[in-house]
Design a protein around this motif. Structure first.
Motif, PDB file in Angstrom:
ATOM      1  N   THR A 106       0.795  -1.149  -0.015  1.00 44.62           N
ATOM      2  CA  THR A 106       0.292  -0.121   0.052  1.00 44.62           C
ATOM      3  C   THR A 106       0.746   1.234   0.007  1.00 44.62           C
ATOM      4  N   THR A 107       0.366   2.403  -0.244  1.00 49.44           N
ATOM      5  CA  THR A 107       0.868   3.724  -0.462  1.00 49.44           C
ATOM      6  C   THR A 107       0.269   4.446   0.675  1.00 49.44           C
ATOM      7  N   THR A 108       0.914   5.264   1.528  1.00 49.07           N
ATOM      8  CA  THR A 108       0.582   6.240   2.496  1.00 49.07           C
ATOM      9  C   THR A 108       0.113   7.538   1.991  1.00 49.07           C
ATOM     10  N   PRO A 109      -0.721   8.463   2.794  1.00 51.09           N
ATOM     11  CA  PRO A 109      -0.782   9.724   1.954  1.00 51.09           C
ATOM     12  C   PRO A 109       0.486  10.612   1.945  1.00 51.09           C
ATOM     13  N   SER A 110       1.417  10.158   2.680  1.00 54.91           N
ATOM     14  CA  SER A 110       2.830  10.864   2.419  1.00 54.91           C
ATOM     15  C   SER A 110       3.774  10.374   1.469  1.00 54.91           C
ATOM     16  N   ASN A 137      -6.762  -0.369   3.386  1.00 55.75           N
ATOM     17  CA  ASN A 137      -7.688   0.455   2.714  1.00 55.75           C
ATOM     18  C   ASN A 137      -6.997   1.211   1.683  1.00 55.75           C
ATOM     19  N   ALA A 138      -7.826   1.955   0.710  1.00 53.28           N
ATOM     20  CA  ALA A 138      -7.264   2.160  -0.365  1.00 53.28           C
ATOM     21  C   ALA A 138      -6.245   3.565  -0.176  1.00 53.28           C
ATOM     22  N   ASP A 139      -6.236   4.178   0.838  1.00 56.77           N
ATOM     23  CA  ASP A 139      -5.280   5.223   0.977  1.00 56.77           C
ATOM     24  C   ASP A 139      -4.304   4.977   2.276  1.00 56.77           C
ATOM     25  N   GLY A 140      -4.094   3.782   2.632  1.00 54.54           N
ATOM     26  CA  GLY A 140      -3.182   3.175   3.367  1.00 54.54           C
ATOM     27  C   GLY A 140      -2.986   3.778   4.666  1.00 54.54           C
ATOM     28  N   THR A 141      -4.143   3.984   5.212  1.00 56.82           N
ATOM     29  CA  THR A 141      -4.234   4.576   6.625  1.00 56.82           C
ATOM     30  C   THR A 141      -4.845   3.435   7.610  1.00 56.82           C
ATOM     31  N   PHE A 156      -2.359   5.398  10.044  1.00 53.96           N
ATOM     32  CA  PHE A 156      -1.885   6.483   9.722  1.00 53.96           C
ATOM     33  C   PHE A 156      -0.572   6.919  10.102  1.00 53.96           C
TER      34      PHE A 156
END
Length: 219
Positions: free
Chosen positions: A107-111, A188-192, A209
């Motif tokens: 997954t890829t995190t928001p950062s 989940n989709a946004d990696g949080t 997060f």
């Protein structure tokens, strides 16, 4: 006998061209390790490179051999005909006979950090003290933004959660195959957030997060 011999030989993960689905073509495979299962894998693009991440499990089928590998392995497969080995993280560094990574998710995190989430079933129990404390959790979180240098940045296990702990660990086990153990993570989709299949303990939900400090949300 032939099937067993092939299983012990463990001929790596195959990379197959399915551009023409009726005529799939094997292009290459990754490194071979005896008595090892390439249990789960995923691919993700990192800085223009196609990176293959493989969870390795020691099969422990050959009692005369201790050559199986346990951990996380990464390859550059930008040229799928010539996969290039990048790195290996050995989960036996936590405890001998860790078993390795059963299932994983990328997954890829928001950062923008790239994470590999891996389940190592029973790792927490095998590294905890008699009171069920101080173990390394069944969920391991690696930062693989630099795939040549995967870094373990977080972990989580049921025994370390104050609202669950040893009583829950023992009380939930049931049936003919009684286990309280991490089996599979999915982000989940946004990696949080991560959803853990935790065998007899059911589905466990964590806030990641800050992947260095997973927070238990519910079960």
């Amino acid at each position: 006998v032939r099937a067993a011999a092939e299983y012990f030989r463990a001929s790596g993960a195959d990379i197959i061209d399915i551009s023409h689905p009726s005529e799939p073509i094997k292009l290459s495979d990754t490194n071979d390790y005896p008595d090892t299962s390439m249990e789960d894998m995923g691919a993700i693009e990192i800085d223009g490179q196609d990176i293959l991440v493989i969870g390795l499990q020691e099969c422990a089928n050959d009692p005369t051999s201790a050559v199986g590998r346990s951990g996380l392995e990464l390859y550059d497969i930008s040229d799928p005909s010539n996969p290039r080995f990048l790195s290996f993280f050995n989960t036996d560094t936590f405890v001998s006979g860790s078993g390795g990574v059963h299932e994983l998710h990328l997954t890829t995190t928001p950062s923008g950090d790239i994470l590999a989430l891996g389940a190592v079933p029973g790792l927490e129990a095998s590294t905890s003290d008699s009171a069920g404390k101080d173990g390394t959790g069944d969920l391991l979180i690696w930062k693989i933004t630099d795939p040549a240098n995967p870094t373990l940045i977080g972990e989580w296990g049921l025994l370390d959660e104050a609202s669950l702990g040893l009583n829950t660990y023992l009380d939930v086990s049931q049936g003919g195959d009684r286990r309280t153990t991490g089996h599979s993570p999915r982000a989940n989709a946004d990696g949080t957030r991560v959803y853990l299949s935790y065998w007899d303990a059911g589905v466990i939900i964590l806030d990641i997060f800050d992947p260095r400090k997973p927070v238990y949300l519910g079960r």
